[in-house]
Design a protein around this motif. Sequence first.
Motif, PDB file in Angstrom:
ATOM      1  N   ASP A 199      27.152  17.601  70.595  1.00 20.71           N
ATOM      2  CA  ASP A 199      27.423  17.160  71.962  1.00 20.71           C
ATOM      3  C   ASP A 199      28.262  15.875  71.946  1.00 20.71           C
ATOM      4  O   ASP A 199      27.891  14.894  71.314  1.00 20.71           O
ATOM      5  CB  ASP A 199      26.092  16.905  72.681  1.00 20.71           C
ATOM      6  N   PRO A 200      29.415  15.861  72.652  1.00 22.02           N
ATOM      7  CA  PRO A 200      30.257  14.649  72.644  1.00 22.02           C
ATOM      8  C   PRO A 200      29.635  13.509  73.446  1.00 22.02           C
ATOM      9  O   PRO A 200      29.949  12.347  73.221  1.00 22.02           O
ATOM     10  CB  PRO A 200      31.573  15.114  73.268  1.00 22.02           C
ATOM     11  N   LYS A 201      28.745  13.784  74.398  1.00 22.67           N
ATOM     12  CA  LYS A 201      28.141  12.738  75.214  1.00 22.67           C
ATOM     13  C   LYS A 201      26.965  12.055  74.518  1.00 22.67           C
ATOM     14  O   LYS A 201      26.424  11.099  75.041  1.00 22.67           O
ATOM     15  CB  LYS A 201      27.641  13.335  76.531  1.00 22.67           C
ATOM     16  N   LYS A 202      26.585  12.570  73.373  1.00 22.51           N
ATOM     17  CA  LYS A 202      25.446  12.005  72.663  1.00 22.51           C
ATOM     18  C   LYS A 202      25.830  10.635  72.119  1.00 22.51           C
ATOM     19  O   LYS A 202      26.912  10.438  71.575  1.00 22.51           O
ATOM     20  CB  LYS A 202      25.038  12.940  71.522  1.00 22.51           C
ATOM     21  N   LEU A 203      24.904   9.702  72.263  1.00 21.25           N
ATOM     22  CA  LEU A 203      25.153   8.356  71.767  1.00 21.25           C
ATOM     23  C   LEU A 203      24.812   8.301  70.286  1.00 21.25           C
ATOM     24  O   LEU A 203      23.730   8.698  69.875  1.00 21.25           O
ATOM     25  CB  LEU A 203      24.286   7.345  72.521  1.00 21.25           C
ATOM     26  N   ASN A 204      25.755   7.793  69.524  1.00 18.74           N
ATOM     27  CA  ASN A 204      25.464   7.574  68.111  1.00 18.74           C
ATOM     28  C   ASN A 204      25.635   6.091  67.797  1.00 18.74           C
ATOM     29  O   ASN A 204      26.087   5.310  68.622  1.00 18.74           O
ATOM     30  CB  ASN A 204      26.337   8.456  67.216  1.00 18.74           C
ATOM     31  N   ARG A 205      25.314   5.696  66.617  1.00 21.18           N
ATOM     32  CA  ARG A 205      25.296   4.283  66.252  1.00 21.18           C
ATOM     33  C   ARG A 205      26.689   3.653  66.330  1.00 21.18           C
ATOM     34  O   ARG A 205      26.863   2.536  66.827  1.00 21.18           O
ATOM     35  CB  ARG A 205      24.726   4.153  64.851  1.00 21.18           C
ATOM     36  N   LEU A 207      29.277   4.562  68.165  1.00 23.53           N
ATOM     37  CA  LEU A 207      29.737   4.444  69.551  1.00 23.53           C
ATOM     38  C   LEU A 207      29.050   3.277  70.255  1.00 23.53           C
ATOM     39  O   LEU A 207      29.702   2.485  70.965  1.00 23.53           O
ATOM     40  CB  LEU A 207      29.464   5.753  70.289  1.00 23.53           C
ATOM     41  N   ILE A 208      27.752   3.136  70.039  1.00 21.95           N
ATOM     42  CA  ILE A 208      27.004   2.044  70.681  1.00 21.95           C
ATOM     43  C   ILE A 208      27.491   0.692  70.171  1.00 21.95           C
ATOM     44  O   ILE A 208      27.741  -0.240  70.958  1.00 21.95           O
ATOM     45  CB  ILE A 208      25.489   2.206  70.430  1.00 21.95           C
ATOM     46  N   SER A 209      27.664   0.558  68.876  1.00 23.40           N
ATOM     47  CA  SER A 209      28.117  -0.735  68.323  1.00 23.40           C
ATOM     48  C   SER A 209      29.526  -1.079  68.813  1.00 23.40           C
ATOM     49  O   SER A 209      29.823  -2.243  69.097  1.00 23.40           O
ATOM     50  CB  SER A 209      28.067  -0.709  66.802  1.00 23.40           C
ATOM     51  N   GLU A 210      30.390  -0.085  68.955  1.00 23.99           N
ATOM     52  CA  GLU A 210      31.756  -0.334  69.441  1.00 23.99           C
ATOM     53  C   GLU A 210      31.724  -0.786  70.899  1.00 23.99           C
ATOM     54  O   GLU A 210      32.411  -1.743  71.284  1.00 23.99           O
ATOM     55  CB  GLU A 210      32.598   0.925  69.278  1.00 23.99           C
ATOM     56  N   LYS A 211      30.936  -0.134  71.746  1.00 24.18           N
ATOM     57  CA  LYS A 211      30.840  -0.500  73.167  1.00 24.18           C
ATOM     58  C   LYS A 211      30.279  -1.906  73.324  1.00 24.18           C
ATOM     59  O   LYS A 211      30.766  -2.707  74.133  1.00 24.18           O
ATOM     60  CB  LYS A 211      29.951   0.496  73.923  1.00 24.18           C
ATOM     61  N   LEU A 212      29.221  -2.219  72.543  1.00 22.20           N
ATOM     62  CA  LEU A 212      28.639  -3.549  72.630  1.00 22.20           C
ATOM     63  C   LEU A 212      29.602  -4.625  72.133  1.00 22.20           C
ATOM     64  O   LEU A 212      29.669  -5.734  72.679  1.00 22.20           O
ATOM     65  CB  LEU A 212      27.325  -3.600  71.840  1.00 22.20           C
ATOM     66  N   ARG A 213      30.407  -4.330  71.127  1.00 19.99           N
ATOM     67  CA  ARG A 213      31.378  -5.293  70.613  1.00 19.99           C
ATOM     68  C   ARG A 213      32.466  -5.577  71.651  1.00 19.99           C
ATOM     69  O   ARG A 213      32.834  -6.745  71.903  1.00 19.99           O
ATOM     70  CB  ARG A 213      32.009  -4.759  69.328  1.00 19.99           C
ATOM     71  N   LEU A 214      32.936  -4.494  72.296  1.00 21.62           N
ATOM     72  CA  LEU A 214      33.949  -4.685  73.332  1.00 21.62           C
ATOM     73  C   LEU A 214      33.402  -5.487  74.498  1.00 21.62           C
ATOM     74  O   LEU A 214      34.085  -6.318  75.121  1.00 21.62           O
ATOM     75  CB  LEU A 214      34.481  -3.333  73.805  1.00 21.62           C
TER      76      LEU A 214
END
Length: 171
Positions: A151-157, A159-166
């Motif tokens: 699933d592309p909408k699934k959160l993985n580590r 993706l989460i670290s990139e969003k939080l960094r931005l």
Amino acid sequence: MTSRMKVFWTFVRHYAAPKSWKPDGVKYGYVTYYPKSPNHVDPSITPSKLLMVTLVKPYMGNPYYLKDILTKQLRLKERGREPVIVKNTPENCALLWKVKHLVKIVPIKLPEKLPTADDLNGTYLHENGTFYVIPKVDPARYEATEEYINDPKKLNRNLISEKLRLKWLSQ
């Protein structure tokens, strides 16, 4: 003069009177069975159809005919200690009785519903003799698991670290 040992052995020999067997024994062929009480009933036992035989002592020091029983008739290997499945027949039980001091014998407990040809990949024989059948996963559940993993909408580590960094950089 009598010796102490002679007195001791005479005393020991006549200490207990010989037991007389109860006359209410039940004859089964050549065997007479004496139950614990007059109304004693043995529980019904259904013997296992298969036995798991494992070698626990080495062949060394045993006569050739016991080695022949183990290698040629029961097909046990001297090295490796791998279990062998044997039918529970009177002939095999007579062979196992001769080599009982060299092997470990465990009856196999089969499930009520035996596996089909499709389920044979999911079977397991435990060392205590229990035969487990692990059923196959139904296709709908398998597809749901595959969808979840891909699933592309699934959160993985990552993706989460990139969003939080931005988000941290934008503040």
